[in-house]
Design an enzyme around this catalytic site. Structure first.
Site, PDB file in Angstrom:
ATOM      1  CB  CYS A 105      -6.493   4.334  -4.810  1.00 25.91           C
ATOM      2  SG  CYS A 105      -5.168   3.402  -5.610  1.00 25.91           S
ATOM      3  CB  THR A 106      -7.719   0.712  -1.497  1.00 29.46           C
ATOM      4  OG1 THR A 106      -8.948   1.430  -1.469  1.00 29.46           O
ATOM      5  CG2 THR A 106      -7.694  -0.291  -0.359  1.00 29.46           C
TER       6      THR A 106
END
Length: 246
Positions: free
Chosen positions: A186-187
């Site tokens: 994810c980020t």
């Protein structure tokens, strides 16, 4: 080297907290006094934050937070911008610092799921398999619109509308992942702290990308990744050199 006078930081830490209300007041007051803007989320399971401001002010706030032993392990990821990317300061108490709607999944109360260093991932992707010869598949745990800004080449994208959709999507696709090395990402890593735990509970050979896309960019320059990384501020997306993507 960096570009711009504004330091942007993002970080999270899963740690059990029993004073969320008073902590919220203290952190908000100090951030406001330093002129910082961004969002800080606090819950019984930990803290998640995105802040920006002059470097001295940002680092002073982080140093004071780390002085509380519960937050000593905070390791903010840094990037720079010419202007302040946030319009206001928000410090909120939430039920979860990243909402999954699975109350039994509490990274602050369990051993951390297996984490994969960015350099190791880059090597695996370059050679086409992990060190045991298994096929490596990248599993994007972000929302669909984030994926549209950029993703790992060939990554699995379940077109999630929100992170709490992840458990149901995994139930529907679990068999497709069996026998493979699954690297969730994810980020900045926070979603995969929970996602990797759920993947492991399903008996899958799973890792989380340590530090997420942003740490991967910082440490490797972004090989095997196309596009930018969506961020939740006015910069919109970052390039692999962590500059705002044009």
């Amino acid at each position: 080297m960096h570009s711009g006078p504004i330091l942007n930081i993002s970080c999270y830490l899963f740690v059990s907290l029993d004073d969320t209300a008073s902590l919220r007041e203290r952190l908000h007051a100090r951030a406001a006094s330093l002129g910082l803007k961004g969002t800080v989320l606090i819950a019984e399971e930990g803290i998640n934050l995105f802040l920006a401001g002059p470097a001295d002010a940002v680092r002073a706030w982080v140093d004071e937070l780390r002085a509380d032993g519960r937050f000593a392990a905070l390791t903010p990821k840094e990037s720079w911008s010419e202007t302040q990317p946030f319009q206001r300061l928000k410090v909120k108490v939430k039920a979860e610092i990243i909402r999954m709607n699975l109350p039994t999944v509490r990274p602050d109360r369990a051993p951390r799921a297996a984490a994969l260093a960015p350099a190791t991932l880059a090597r695996w992707l370059g050679q086409g398999h992990d060190d045991e010869g298994r096929q490596v598949v990248m599993l994007d745990t972000r929302n669909g619109f984030e994926v549209d800004h950029g993703a790992f080449d060939g990554a699995i994208d379940w077109r999630l509308h929100k992170f709490s959709d992840f458990p149901a999507a995994l139930a529907a696709h679990r068999d497709e992942l069996a026998g493979k090395t699954v690297v969730s990402y994810c980020t900045g890593g926070i979603r995969c702290e929970k996602a990797a735990m759920v993947l492991a509970e399903q008996g899958l050979h799973a890792w989380q990308l340590d530090g997420g896309i942003l740490k991967y960019f910082e440490e490797t320059g972004g090989p095997h990744y196309h596009g930018g990384c969506f961020v939740f501020d006015e910069r919109e997306a970052l390039a692999p050199d962590l500059s705002p993507r044009k």
